[in-house]
Design a protein around this motif. Sequence first.
Motif, PDB file in Angstrom:
ATOM      1  N   LEU A 105      -2.068  10.452  24.114  1.00  0.00           N
ATOM      2  CA  LEU A 105      -2.224   9.978  22.823  1.00  0.00           C
ATOM      3  C   LEU A 105      -0.868  10.541  21.733  1.00  0.00           C
ATOM      4  O   LEU A 105      -0.650  10.070  20.912  1.00  0.00           O
ATOM      5  N   ASN A 106      -0.186  11.688  22.571  1.00  0.00           N
ATOM      6  CA  ASN A 106       0.738  12.485  21.647  1.00  0.00           C
ATOM      7  C   ASN A 106       1.898  11.454  21.810  1.00  0.00           C
ATOM      8  O   ASN A 106       3.010  11.733  21.195  1.00  0.00           O
ATOM      9  N   CYS A 107       2.369  10.800  22.948  1.00  0.00           N
ATOM     10  CA  CYS A 107       3.536  10.345  23.167  1.00  0.00           C
ATOM     11  C   CYS A 107       3.597   8.822  23.476  1.00  0.00           C
ATOM     12  O   CYS A 107       4.246   8.177  22.541  1.00  0.00           O
ATOM     13  N   LYS A 108       2.791   8.325  24.291  1.00  0.00           N
ATOM     14  CA  LYS A 108       2.676   7.042  24.676  1.00  0.00           C
ATOM     15  C   LYS A 108       2.287   5.862  23.503  1.00  0.00           C
ATOM     16  O   LYS A 108       2.678   5.028  23.147  1.00  0.00           O
ATOM     17  N   VAL A 109       0.949   6.608  22.948  1.00  0.00           N
ATOM     18  CA  VAL A 109       0.412   5.610  21.808  1.00  0.00           C
ATOM     19  C   VAL A 109       1.224   5.396  20.638  1.00  0.00           C
ATOM     20  O   VAL A 109       1.321   4.339  20.042  1.00  0.00           O
ATOM     21  N   PRO A 110       2.177   6.641  20.035  1.00  0.00           N
ATOM     22  CA  PRO A 110       2.939   6.214  18.769  1.00  0.00           C
ATOM     23  C   PRO A 110       3.938   5.315  19.433  1.00  0.00           C
ATOM     24  O   PRO A 110       4.287   4.481  18.430  1.00  0.00           O
ATOM     25  N   VAL A 111       4.558   5.279  20.299  1.00  0.00           N
ATOM     26  CA  VAL A 111       5.559   4.444  20.896  1.00  0.00           C
ATOM     27  C   VAL A 111       5.119   3.025  21.060  1.00  0.00           C
ATOM     28  O   VAL A 111       5.732   2.320  20.374  1.00  0.00           O
ATOM     29  N   MET A 112       4.045   2.914  21.627  1.00  0.00           N
ATOM     30  CA  MET A 112       3.437   1.602  21.728  1.00  0.00           C
ATOM     31  C   MET A 112       3.078   1.149  20.390  1.00  0.00           C
ATOM     32  O   MET A 112       3.297  -0.269  20.087  1.00  0.00           O
ATOM     33  N   LEU A 113       2.516   1.780  19.342  1.00  0.00           N
ATOM     34  CA  LEU A 113       2.024   1.048  18.123  1.00  0.00           C
ATOM     35  C   LEU A 113       3.375   0.947  17.126  1.00  0.00           C
ATOM     36  O   LEU A 113       3.319  -0.205  16.373  1.00  0.00           O
ATOM     37  N   ILE A 114       4.278   1.767  17.252  1.00  0.00           N
ATOM     38  CA  ILE A 114       5.625   1.261  16.569  1.00  0.00           C
ATOM     39  C   ILE A 114       6.180   0.028  17.063  1.00  0.00           C
ATOM     40  O   ILE A 114       6.370  -0.892  16.134  1.00  0.00           O
TER      41      ILE A 114
END
Length: 255
Positions: A109-118
């Motif tokens: 949630l803190n690392c992978k999700v932001p990168v994927m959504l970006i």
Amino acid sequence: MERKKKIAIITGAAGGIGKEFTRIFAKETLDEIWVIGRNQKNLAWLKQEYGRKIIPVCADLTNKQDLLQIKSLLTSKVIVAYLVNNAGMACMAHSKDYSDDETSKTIMLNCKVPVMLINYCIPYMESGSKIINVTSAAAFQPVPYINLYASTKAFLHSYSRALHMELKPAGITVTAASPGWVDTAMLPDEINGRKVKFPGITSPQKVARQAVKDAKKGKDVSVCPLYVKCQHLNVKLLPHKLVMKIWMHSIKKYM
């Protein structure tokens, strides 16, 4: 030719800082605000409070299928004016006490999700679009007993600043919003029977307002409040070993 919808996407929108971003964007000239969260009731409240431009998306972003659901909603008919990666997980505990599930979900949630959504959103952005990643003052130095959380935020902080430079030629800005203690449901009232005092605690309203203000100025880092600005300066000047000793002394009564 059909006009494209100008949208904002906010994760962790169901409470705290996310609700404040929603309130701010509801006043802007946006066609839709996609509010993403797990609490359907809270998302429905946002719709009721701010009207038809609110598009509730009930999703658990640690679930791969829910994450892909967000990707599938993006089409050539939208321009992503804002992406706010606000969803996050935190826990104060000894590192050895984290379960496999807690460790995996926190990093997801803190690392992978932001990168994927970006990466999902960049093709739908244009010059003037803004990405705001909510990191933390914990990203500025190693922090024992919230080690996992602080380390994931350090990743997001570094990633955001580097990505800001990468996207600058396209006119897209990335701002790492780095507050200290924020008065939300994430903070415990007590630890081991002791009432917790959070130095420099601030409101979610101030954090969101400052983050949007700094994003519009094209800043890559937004620090709020003044207490954290001083802390940020201190950890640049002091050895991190000393900073960690000071932190350990301040929390020993709770551990």
